[in-house]
Design an enzyme around this catalytic site. Structure first.
Site, short mmCIF file in Angstrom:
data_model
loop_
_atom_site.label_atom_id
_atom_site.label_comp_id
_atom_site.label_asym_id
_atom_site.label_seq_id
_atom_site.Cartn_x
_atom_site.Cartn_y
_atom_site.Cartn_z
N LYS A 34 0.84 -1.21 0.00
CA LYS A 34 0.00 0.00 0.00
C LYS A 34 0.87 1.25 0.00
CE LYS A 34 -1.59 -1.54 3.79
NZ LYS A 34 -2.24 -1.81 5.08
N THR A 59 -6.14 9.82 8.99
CA THR A 59 -5.90 8.56 8.28
C THR A 59 -5.80 7.37 9.25
OG1 THR A 59 -3.54 9.04 8.33
CG2 THR A 59 -4.72 9.61 6.30
N GLY A 87 -6.62 4.09 10.73
CA GLY A 87 -7.38 2.91 10.32
C GLY A 87 -7.55 2.73 8.82
N THR A 88 -6.77 3.46 8.03
CA THR A 88 -6.91 3.32 6.56
C THR A 88 -6.60 1.89 6.11
OG1 THR A 88 -4.67 4.19 6.34
CG2 THR A 88 -6.47 5.73 5.92
N GLY A 89 -5.54 1.32 6.67
CA GLY A 89 -5.11 -0.03 6.26
C GLY A 89 -6.15 -1.08 6.61
N CYS A 90 -6.70 -0.98 7.82
CA CYS A 90 -7.72 -1.95 8.27
C CYS A 90 -8.94 -1.85 7.36
CB CYS A 90 -8.16 -1.65 9.70
SG CYS A 90 -6.82 -1.55 10.89
N1 LIG Z 1 -3.56 10.61 2.19
C1 LIG Z 1 -4.07 9.63 1.44
N2 LIG Z 1 -4.78 9.90 0.32
C2 LIG Z 1 -5.29 8.92 -0.45
N3 LIG Z 1 -5.16 7.61 -0.16
C3 LIG Z 1 -4.47 7.26 0.95
C4 LIG Z 1 -3.89 8.25 1.81
N4 LIG Z 1 -3.28 7.61 2.84
C5 LIG Z 1 -3.47 6.28 2.63
N5 LIG Z 1 -4.17 6.06 1.49
C6 LIG Z 1 -4.62 4.76 0.96
O1 LIG Z 1 -5.16 4.04 2.05
C7 LIG Z 1 -4.87 2.64 1.93
C8 LIG Z 1 -4.12 2.18 3.17
O2 LIG Z 1 -2.76 2.54 3.03
P1 LIG Z 1 -1.76 2.88 4.21
O3 LIG Z 1 -0.40 2.77 3.63
O4 LIG Z 1 -2.15 4.18 4.84
O5 LIG Z 1 -2.08 1.71 5.24
P2 LIG Z 1 -1.63 1.52 6.75
O6 LIG Z 1 -0.39 2.31 7.04
O7 LIG Z 1 -1.58 0.06 6.97
O8 LIG Z 1 -2.83 2.14 7.58
P3 LIG Z 1 -3.16 2.00 9.20
O9 LIG Z 1 -1.90 1.53 9.87
O10 LIG Z 1 -3.63 3.34 9.65
O11 LIG Z 1 -4.28 1.03 9.31
C9 LIG Z 1 -4.09 2.50 0.63
O12 LIG Z 1 -4.97 2.19 -0.42
C10 LIG Z 1 -3.48 3.90 0.43
O13 LIG Z 1 -3.18 4.17 -0.91
C1 LIG Z 2 -6.49 -2.65 17.05
C2 LIG Z 2 -5.73 -1.99 15.93
N1 LIG Z 2 -5.49 -2.70 14.82
C3 LIG Z 2 -4.81 -2.13 13.80
C4 LIG Z 2 -4.34 -0.83 13.89
C5 LIG Z 2 -3.55 -0.22 12.73
O1 LIG Z 2 -4.17 0.87 12.23
C6 LIG Z 2 -4.64 -0.11 15.08
N2 LIG Z 2 -4.24 1.18 15.24
N3 LIG Z 2 -5.33 -0.72 16.08
#
Ligand SMILES: Nc1ncnc2c1ncn2[C@@H]1O[C@H](COP(=O)(O)OP(=O)(O)OP(=O)(O)O)[C@@H](O)[C@H]1O
Ligand SMILES: Cc1ncc(CO)c(N)n1
Length: 274
Positions: free
Chosen positions: A173, A207, A209-212
């Site tokens: 990502k 941002t 929880g974007t990944g979850c």
């Molecule tokens: N500022 C942003 N604008 C547009 N898309 C974004 C932005 N930040 C993240 N994304 C998208 O969100 C999704 C999750 O990516 P990210 O790399 O942020 O995950 P993450 O670090 O695992 O998130 P978290 O740890 O908060 O759950 C991807 O599809 C990424 O392209």
């Molecule tokens: C419980 C939990 N899972 C995943 C993440 C990663 O975003 C978080 N901050 N908290």
């Protein structure tokens, strides 16, 4: 209604973890079930406590879900330690759950550790061989591969290295990427097939929880029988609109808007993702 499962940690702040997953499942019209692996005390300002759920309690939850539901797809998030990972892989094998998406959650955005250091090997050796897709962010991909990602070539090399675990596909990502204008999510599979989805980077601090949320959307779409490219595109559109229409909740890094895709995206956002 398709039934899905998230195996992850609870976020009291409601923006990440189990809570983000269930909200996303609901928005995408699949029935969400959950196995809680850890309880975090967390809000938009950070994590103040992490309590792992006892392994027998995790086993009982897996059993309760496995014996009564038809799980069409599942995702893992925060798994905390190696023993939890072993427990989870045993259940996945036992119930023959397919369409496994592994979000290898390691560190929360504020810096709190959500996975013990020695558990990384268990993810690579035990969990990834069972998975359809693993969805690391850039730091997680660097940690899993041991390769520093600083351009397209090193990103490709890191994905190839992670594929050696036996996982079917690696989706790195782009949220942590350096480009100020775009985020780019990169996918590579065992056959050398690649897919790149690019969207405008939204300038926001919200941002959490974007990944979850992204991996939950992928899980929901796979459960409905969509092909991987279709599921990837919908998940990207879902997260793009969730970030675009953030709710401005909390004093720190706020959550995304899980309802935005249903309300706005299907009409207006599709053109943003290339
Ligand atoms: N500022 C942003 N604008 C547009 N898309 C974004 C932005 N930040 C993240 N994304 C998208 O969100 C999704 C999750 O990516 P990210 O790399 O942020 O995950 P993450 O670090 O695992 O998130 P978290 O740890 O908060 O759950 C991807 O599809 C990424 O392209
Ligand atoms: C419980 C939990 N899972 C995943 C993440 C990663 O975003 C978080 N901050 N908290």
């Amino acid at each position: 209604m398709k039934q899905v499962l998230t195996i992850a940690g609870s976020d009291s702040g409601g923006g990440a973890g189990i809570q983000a997953d269930i909200k996303t499942f609901q928005e995408l019209s699949v029935f969400g079930t959950s196995v809680v692996t850890a309880v975090t005390a967390q809000n938009t300002l950070g994590v103040t406590d992490v309590a792992p759920v006892p392994v027998p309690t995790i086993e009982k939850q897996l059993q309760a879900v496995g014996e009564d539901f038809q799980i069409a797809a599942l995702k893992t998030g925060m798994l905390f330690d190696a023993e939890t990972i072993q427990t989870v892989t045993t259940a996945i094998r036992h119930y023959k759950w397919q369409n496994l998406i592994v979000d290898p959650v390691m560190i929360a955005k504020g810096g709190a550790s959500l996975l013990q250091e020695d558990a990384k090997d268990a993810i690579l050796q035990d969990l990834l061989p069972l998975a359809a897709v693993v969805t690391p962010n850039i730091p997680e991909a660097e940690s899993l591969s041991g390769i520093h990602i600083h351009n397209d070539m090193t990103r490709h090399e890191a994905a190839e290295k992670i594929l050696q675990s036996g996982v079917n596909g690696v989706l790195i990502k782009g949220g942590h990427g350096k480009n100020p204008d775009f985020t780019e999510d990169f996918y590579l599979d065992q056959h050398g097939g690649t897919l790149v989805l690019k969207s405008p980077r939204i300038q926001t601090k919200h941002t959490h929880g974007t990944g979850c949320t992204f991996s939950a959307a992928l899980t929901a779409e796979m459960a409905k029988g969509h092909s991987f490219p279709e599921a990837f595109l919908t998940a990207k559109q879902f997260i793009q609109s969730a970030i675009e229409h953030a709710l401005n909740i909390g004093a720190g890094h706020g959550p995304t808007n899980h309802g935005a895709y249903r309300r706005y995206a299907q009409k207006e956002m599709i053109r943003y993702v290339q």
